[in-house]
Design a protein around this motif. Structure first.
Motif, PDB file in Angstrom:
ATOM      1  N   LYS A 192       0.835  -1.198   0.000  1.00 38.75           N
ATOM      2  CA  LYS A 192       0.000   0.000   0.000  1.00 38.75           C
ATOM      3  C   LYS A 192       0.860   1.235   0.000  1.00 38.75           C
ATOM      4  N   ALA A 193       0.342   2.224  -0.648  1.00 41.11           N
ATOM      5  CA  ALA A 193       1.001   3.525  -0.594  1.00 41.11           C
ATOM      6  C   ALA A 193       0.786   4.108   0.793  1.00 41.11           C
ATOM      7  N   VAL A 194       1.798   4.713   1.308  1.00 39.39           N
ATOM      8  CA  VAL A 194       1.729   5.316   2.623  1.00 39.39           C
ATOM      9  C   VAL A 194       1.490   6.808   2.490  1.00 39.39           C
ATOM     10  N   LYS A 195       0.559   7.259   3.279  1.00 39.54           N
ATOM     11  CA  LYS A 195       0.234   8.673   3.233  1.00 39.54           C
ATOM     12  C   LYS A 195       1.469   9.512   3.581  1.00 39.54           C
ATOM     13  N   ASN A 196       1.639  10.569   2.866  1.00 35.42           N
ATOM     14  CA  ASN A 196       2.766  11.489   3.097  1.00 35.42           C
ATOM     15  C   ASN A 196       4.124  10.832   2.921  1.00 35.42           C
ATOM     16  N   SER A 197       4.144   9.755   2.209  1.00 40.36           N
ATOM     17  CA  SER A 197       5.426   9.104   1.981  1.00 40.36           C
ATOM     18  C   SER A 197       5.473   8.590   0.554  1.00 40.36           C
ATOM     19  N   PRO A 198       6.590   8.796  -0.104  1.00 33.56           N
ATOM     20  CA  PRO A 198       6.728   8.283  -1.467  1.00 33.56           C
ATOM     21  C   PRO A 198       6.978   6.780  -1.490  1.00 33.56           C
ATOM     22  N   TYR A 199       7.221   6.244  -0.331  1.00 37.88           N
ATOM     23  CA  TYR A 199       7.567   4.836  -0.274  1.00 37.88           C
ATOM     24  C   TYR A 199       6.376   4.002   0.164  1.00 37.88           C
ATOM     25  N   PRO A 200       6.141   2.907  -0.515  1.00 38.52           N
ATOM     26  CA  PRO A 200       5.011   2.054  -0.159  1.00 38.52           C
ATOM     27  C   PRO A 200       5.308   1.208   1.065  1.00 38.52           C
ATOM     28  N   ARG A 201       4.283   0.718   1.660  1.00 35.71           N
ATOM     29  CA  ARG A 201       4.434  -0.210   2.772  1.00 35.71           C
ATOM     30  C   ARG A 201       4.092  -1.613   2.257  1.00 35.71           C
ATOM     31  N   SER A 202       4.947  -2.522   2.559  1.00 42.79           N
ATOM     32  CA  SER A 202       4.741  -3.895   2.111  1.00 42.79           C
ATOM     33  C   SER A 202       4.296  -4.766   3.279  1.00 42.79           C
ATOM     34  N   TYR A 203       3.430  -5.702   2.971  1.00 46.87           N
ATOM     35  CA  TYR A 203       2.909  -6.592   3.993  1.00 46.87           C
ATOM     36  C   TYR A 203       3.390  -8.008   3.704  1.00 46.87           C
ATOM     37  N   TYR A 204       3.964  -8.610   4.694  1.00 49.48           N
ATOM     38  CA  TYR A 204       4.485  -9.961   4.546  1.00 49.48           C
ATOM     39  C   TYR A 204       3.873 -10.870   5.604  1.00 49.48           C
ATOM     40  N   ARG A 205       3.777 -12.119   5.226  1.00 51.07           N
ATOM     41  CA  ARG A 205       3.251 -13.138   6.131  1.00 51.07           C
ATOM     42  C   ARG A 205       4.238 -14.294   6.129  1.00 51.07           C
ATOM     43  N   CYS A 206       4.447 -14.862   7.276  1.00 48.06           N
ATOM     44  CA  CYS A 206       5.350 -16.014   7.354  1.00 48.06           C
ATOM     45  C   CYS A 206       4.732 -17.158   6.565  1.00 48.06           C
ATOM     46  N   THR A 207       5.554 -17.769   5.740  1.00 49.11           N
ATOM     47  CA  THR A 207       5.032 -18.800   4.841  1.00 49.11           C
ATOM     48  C   THR A 207       4.825 -20.145   5.532  1.00 49.11           C
ATOM     49  N   THR A 208       5.345 -20.279   6.703  1.00 50.57           N
ATOM     50  CA  THR A 208       5.166 -21.539   7.416  1.00 50.57           C
ATOM     51  C   THR A 208       3.703 -21.737   7.781  1.00 50.57           C
ATOM     52  N   GLN A 209       3.241 -22.913   7.561  1.00 49.83           N
ATOM     53  CA  GLN A 209       1.833 -23.187   7.801  1.00 49.83           C
ATOM     54  C   GLN A 209       1.460 -22.925   9.250  1.00 49.83           C
ATOM     55  N   LYS A 210       0.347 -22.265   9.402  1.00 49.66           N
ATOM     56  CA  LYS A 210      -0.234 -21.980  10.709  1.00 49.66           C
ATOM     57  C   LYS A 210       0.583 -20.995  11.526  1.00 49.66           C
ATOM     58  N   CYS A 211       1.609 -20.468  10.932  1.00 50.12           N
ATOM     59  CA  CYS A 211       2.380 -19.447  11.657  1.00 50.12           C
ATOM     60  C   CYS A 211       1.696 -18.093  11.428  1.00 50.12           C
ATOM     61  N   PRO A 212       1.307 -17.447  12.474  1.00 53.90           N
ATOM     62  CA  PRO A 212       0.510 -16.218  12.350  1.00 53.90           C
ATOM     63  C   PRO A 212       1.327 -14.949  12.188  1.00 53.90           C
ATOM     64  N   VAL A 213       2.619 -15.099  12.129  1.00 50.40           N
ATOM     65  CA  VAL A 213       3.460 -13.909  12.160  1.00 50.40           C
ATOM     66  C   VAL A 213       3.360 -13.118  10.870  1.00 50.40           C
TER      67      VAL A 213
END
Length: 305
Positions: A192-213
């Motif tokens: 997502k684009a971040v307000k007041n910032s030229p840099y986007p924010r990236s969202y990552y999820r741990c690929t391990t099954q059932k890991c909620p991180v």
DNA sequence: CGTGTTTGACCAGCGC
DNA sequence: GCGCTGGTCAAACACG
């Protein structure tokens, strides 16, 4: 999810503190460990403490971390979620000035911090967004109680299941790469684009099954070399990099970064958990890099629920 | 084919 | 109610 409007205030503080931090000139008192992601050095900034002492102390003393961040041990940590709340408690570091400012964590208590060219500088806020979350979650709790009778949701949402409160930890790293290798495997699920910032924010999820991180990665709009990584939740598995033989197989920068982040997260989580529930970690030897390998077996325990 | 990334759409909450 | 924003989903795509 929404409700992060308080986070805007936090982000403002966050960036202001970052700006002040990186405008400061070095003196003594800042501890560091060398080695960092992507071939750059990582400096772990602690306010006027020796990192060796932090590590050694932390291994033996649950108060070490708050002390390291300049927090008084009398009221350094506020474990949210204790007020009848279900789910895992939220670790919130009350930095002790009553304002929720991150100053003690990033301002180094009036001391400056060495930031060398070509270096990657990391700092940590164990639950940097603690205060915002406190309010947010209160609201969420209310909403949870009200249950979705009025909500028109196209996608089915889990009903009657309260969201667990995951501990969150923010790392500030000076690096040219956005996604810092930390030994875990991540799958990017959004940007997502971040307000007041030229840099986007990236969202990552741990690929391990059932890991909620999950983790969010964004750059400071004030200093594009600063990467803010916010971890949420705790791994329910071992670090893949650690499992694959040992961290000795990893390049030194990766190793120390991973271990450092693991260490701090471990400490925060340890502080968050009821005392003495966790098996005692082995004492560390610093600054000898080779002795870092001694950390590995210890870290093999963390992340375990 | 499995895994990971990209990206537009969607949802929820908040402020006005 | 509307617009804005953060967060998530999922289809399409890329790559080894």
């Amino acid at each position: 999810m929404s409700g992060y409007h308080e986070g805007e205030h936090f982000r403002s503080l966050f960036h202001d503190e970052l700006a002040s931090l990186f405008s400061q000139r070095p003196t003594d008192g800042a501890a560091c460990i060398s080695g960092g992601p992507s071939g750059s050095d990582t400096l772990a900034i602690f306010p006027a403490v020796n990192f060796t002492d932090v590590l050694r102390g932390s291994m033996m003393d649950n108060d070490a971390l708050p002390r390291a961040f300049g927090l008084s041990c009398s009221a350094p940590l506020d474990v949210l979620g204790s007020g009848g709340r279900t789910g895992s408690p939220e670790l919130m570091v009350d930095v002790g000035n009553g304002s929720g400012s991150l100053t003690p964590a990033f301002g180094c208590g009036g001391r400056a911090t060495t930031v060398t060219p070509n270096s990657s500088t990391s700092s940590l806020s164990a639950e940097a967004a603690g205060e915002e979350d406190a309010d947010r979650w209160k609201k969420e709790e209310q909403q949870d109680e009200e249950v979705d009778t009025s909500k028109k949701v196209s996608k089915p949402r889990k009903q009657g299941v309260r969201r667990e409160r995951e501990p969150r930890f923010a790392f500030v790293t000076e690096s040219e790469v956005d996604h810092l290798e930390d030994g875990y495997r991540w799958r990017k699920y959004g940007q997502k684009a971040v307000k007041n910032s030229p840099y986007p924010r990236s969202y990552y999820r741990c690929t391990t099954q059932k890991c909620p991180v999950k983790k969010k990665v964004e750059r400071s709009y004030q200093n594009s070399t600063i990467v803010i990584t916010t971890y949420e939740g705790r791994h329910t598995h071992l670090c893949p990099a650690t499992v694959r033989g040992s961290t000795l197989l990893l390049p030194p920068p990766l190793m120390s970064t991973s271990l450092f982040q693991d260490l701090v997260m471990q400490q925060a989580q340890q502080l968050n958990s009821t005392a003495n529930q966790m098996p005692p970690l082995r004492q560390l030897e610093f600054p000898h890099h080779g002795l870092l390998q001694d950390m590995v077996p210890s870290f093999a325990h963390h992340g375990q629920p």
